[in-house]
Design a protein around this motif. Structure first.
Motif, PDB file in Angstrom:
ATOM      1  N   VAL A 158       0.880  -1.172   0.000  1.00 56.11           N
ATOM      2  CA  VAL A 158       0.000   0.000   0.000  1.00 56.11           C
ATOM      3  C   VAL A 158       0.915   1.219   0.000  1.00 56.11           C
ATOM      4  CG1 VAL A 158      -1.834   1.247   1.208  1.00 56.11           C
ATOM      5  CG2 VAL A 158      -1.796  -1.268   1.239  1.00 56.11           C
ATOM      6  N   GLU A 161      -2.444   6.455  -1.234  1.00 54.58           N
ATOM      7  CA  GLU A 161      -3.850   6.443  -0.850  1.00 54.58           C
ATOM      8  C   GLU A 161      -4.712   5.651  -1.832  1.00 54.58           C
ATOM      9  OE1 GLU A 161      -5.152   7.503   1.902  1.00 54.58           O
ATOM     10  OE2 GLU A 161      -3.245   8.269   2.684  1.00 54.58           O
ATOM     11  N   THR A 163      -4.338   2.776  -3.076  1.00 54.70           N
ATOM     12  CA  THR A 163      -4.452   1.349  -2.798  1.00 54.70           C
ATOM     13  C   THR A 163      -5.045   1.060  -1.425  1.00 54.70           C
ATOM     14  OG1 THR A 163      -2.127   1.446  -2.142  1.00 54.70           O
ATOM     15  CG2 THR A 163      -2.612   0.616  -4.352  1.00 54.70           C
ATOM     16  N   MET A 164      -5.455   2.110  -0.696  1.00 53.78           N
ATOM     17  CA  MET A 164      -6.063   1.897   0.615  1.00 53.78           C
ATOM     18  C   MET A 164      -7.363   1.106   0.511  1.00 53.78           C
ATOM     19  SD  MET A 164      -4.330   3.035   3.211  1.00 53.78           S
ATOM     20  CE  MET A 164      -5.572   3.308   4.474  1.00 53.78           C
ATOM     21  N   ALA A 167      -6.861  -2.542   0.385  1.00 46.75           N
ATOM     22  CA  ALA A 167      -6.490  -3.115   1.681  1.00 46.75           C
ATOM     23  C   ALA A 167      -7.724  -3.473   2.493  1.00 46.75           C
ATOM     24  CB  ALA A 167      -5.608  -2.120   2.448  1.00 46.75           C
ATOM     25  N   HIS A 168      -8.778  -2.625   2.434  1.00 48.07           N
ATOM     26  CA  HIS A 168      -9.971  -2.874   3.248  1.00 48.07           C
ATOM     27  C   HIS A 168     -10.743  -4.098   2.769  1.00 48.07           C
ATOM     28  CE1 HIS A 168      -9.361   0.651   5.607  1.00 48.07           C
ATOM     29  NE2 HIS A 168      -9.492   1.494   4.583  1.00 48.07           N
ATOM     30  N   PRO A 180      -2.777  -1.683   6.674  1.00 45.54           N
ATOM     31  CA  PRO A 180      -2.118  -1.252   5.430  1.00 45.54           C
ATOM     32  C   PRO A 180      -0.670  -0.841   5.682  1.00 45.54           C
ATOM     33  CG  PRO A 180      -3.585   0.463   6.238  1.00 45.54           C
ATOM     34  CD  PRO A 180      -3.786  -0.715   7.133  1.00 45.54           C
ATOM     35  N   ARG A 187       5.673   2.707   5.015  1.00 47.84           N
ATOM     36  CA  ARG A 187       4.364   3.249   5.381  1.00 47.84           C
ATOM     37  C   ARG A 187       3.633   2.299   6.331  1.00 47.84           C
ATOM     38  NH1 ARG A 187       0.363   6.460   2.218  1.00 47.84           N
ATOM     39  NH2 ARG A 187      -1.709   6.035   3.056  1.00 47.84           N
TER      40      ARG A 187
END
Length: 480
Positions: A158, A161, A163-164, A167-168, A180, A187
């Protein structure tokens, strides 16, 4: 001080010496034993191949330890590293890629990952957030839910932002909130480390690969000589991945092994294929790890394939061990494949090629059949006892005085050098310092080492001899 010559007494030839010069070589005791460490909690890092496990491990450690390359399957064994975060120490176990339906070599890799999960206090499942949960991750999650271990999900890669959201989607694995992170850029690594510490139990499940007490043994040798097979034979389990393909082991693998009633720490290392300076990619880092493993060990078992002629690679391994100053045991593996003709040829090769390590004990073993493996423990103890030995200064100078009187140093430049004084500066490895009035030829130093071994032993340990030429006081004052 045990010898009055240290305090300004007379040397071997009766010459009065300078007190300040000898004072720095006062006999010190052996290094104090390290206190036994407290058990540390263990985190197993698992996931399918090439999701960035080793990159994330390096980020959690804060240093480059695990071998990383843009090729799937670089990590094959389970490898333990010490980590520290917010004043708390724990162990991170990096594993090979986990594939539920793997066969052959990949099946062995998967078994290593499952073994790490079974012995860990917590498990970190690493998933490539850019790819999402695959059938492999769903199968892994099913196993982890049954393992009754605390499990964290790291949504790796990730990097921004965008690819956030991916992640969820990993909530679907049923293992709780995905964290993430970016192993490459760091990060979210701090938040992940905080969560890891919160997940650990107050009391570790078991001590994993403790350091300190057990003597450290490095298994070294060229690729495919049988190092991992021997380690598996010693441990009685599939501790290291073994395959007919040379170079299966990349990282050093730690194992606590009980031999002859004593626990030893064994490190199985990658085979040295090329010189460190000329190796590239995975081989470069594997060579560095092997070199570091030798330097971190106290004694090395160098495995040689007895069924094949000694090679340049074999000789280079011996050189690395001797230059590192470590105790040495030579194990001729695959002895079950050696016939009478090969034995005769091997003896000739040993006499011709291994002159430099004649002091090392030899054991003829077979990792495949278990032949003579039990003989390794006594030879290891002998080598380490020599490596730890310190000869009192008085006894050393008394022996040297008689030897030099009967066999004086050869004349050099029309003058015969005199040995004024000798001391064993330190053990591990045993190091003799000779103070002389002139240079000692290399041949004479080898003669001294040979006689020193004949008198005091030191089987299995290198002996270093350092010569310090002491200029006459008149010459010093003349320069002033």
């Amino acid at each position: 001080m045990t010898d009055e010559s240290l305090a300004g007494g007379s040397g071997l030839d009766g010459t009065w010496t300078d007190e300040a010069e000898w004072a720095q070589f006062d006999e010190a005791g052996l290094p104090e034993d390290e206190s036994a460490p407290t058990p540390q909690p263990v985190l197993a890092v698992v996931g399918r191949p090439n999701v960035g496990k080793s990159t994330l491990v390096n980020r959690l450690l804060g240093r480059r330890e695990a071998v990383v390359q843009d090729v799937p399957g670089v990590t094959r064994d389970r490898v333990a590293y010490d980590a520290l975060w917010n004043g708390r120490r724990f162990t991170v176990v990096d594993t090979g890629g986990w594939e539920p339906d793997a066969k052959g070599l990949q099946a062995a890799v998967a078994a290593q990952a499952e073994m790490a999960m079974s012995t860990a206090d917590a498990v970190l499942l690493v998933v490539d957030a850019q790819v999402g949960a695959t059938a492999t991750e769903e199968a892994v999650a099913k196993v982890l839910r049954r393992s009754k271990r605390p499990v964290l999900v790291a949504a790796n890669k990730v990097d921004d932002e965008r690819t956030m959201a991916e992640a969820h989607t990993l909530w679907s694995l049923g293992l709780g909130e995905p964290m993430p992170v970016s192993g490459l850029h760091g990060r979210g690594s701090g938040d992940l480390l905080d969560r890891i510490l919160d997940t650990f139990p107050d009391t570790p499940r078991e001590e994993f690969g403790a350091t300190g007490g057990p003597r450290r043994v490095a298994l070294v040798g060229k690729p495919n000589v049988g190092k991992s097979s021997l380690l598996n034979r010693l441990t009685g389990e599939l501790r290291a991945v073994v395959d007919d393909v040379a170079g299966t082991t990349v990282d050093p693998v730690d194992s606590l092994v009980e031999l002859d009633g004593e626990v030893w720490r064994f490190v199985d290392t990658a085979g040295l294929r090329k010189r460190v300076k000329t190796a590239s990619g995975t081989e470069y880092y594997a060579s560095l790890r092997t070199k570091a493993a030798i330097e971190a060990a106290e004694v090395a078992i160098v495995l040689v394939d007895a069924s094949e002629p000694l090679s340049e690679q074999d000789l280079r391994v011996f050189t690395m061990v001797v230059e590192a100053g470590r105790a040495l045991v030579i194990a001729y593996n695959k002895w079950d494949l050696v016939d009478e003709d090969r034995r005769h040829q091997l003896e000739k090769e040993i006499d011709r090629e291994l002159v430099r390590v004649r002091w090392a004990e030899r054991v003829n073993v077979s990792a495949q059949t278990g032949r003579a493996v039990a003989k390794l423990a006594p030879t290891l103890r002998t080598a380490l006892a020599s490596w730890d030995t310190r000869i009192p200064t008085g006894q050393l100078n008394s022996w040297l005085s008689d030897l030099v009187a009967a066999n004086p140093p050869p004349v050099r430049g029309g003058k015969q050098p005199k040995i004024l004084f000798a001391t064993q500066a330190h053990p591990r490895p045993p190091t003799l310092v000779l103070f002389t009035t002139g240079f000692l030829e290399a041949g004479y130093r080898r003669f001294l080492e040979r006689k020193f071994r004949e008198t005091f032993g030191f089987t299995g340990s290198p002996v270093r001899i350092s010569v310090r030429v002491r200029e006459r006081k008149g010459a010093k004052s003349g320069r002033r």
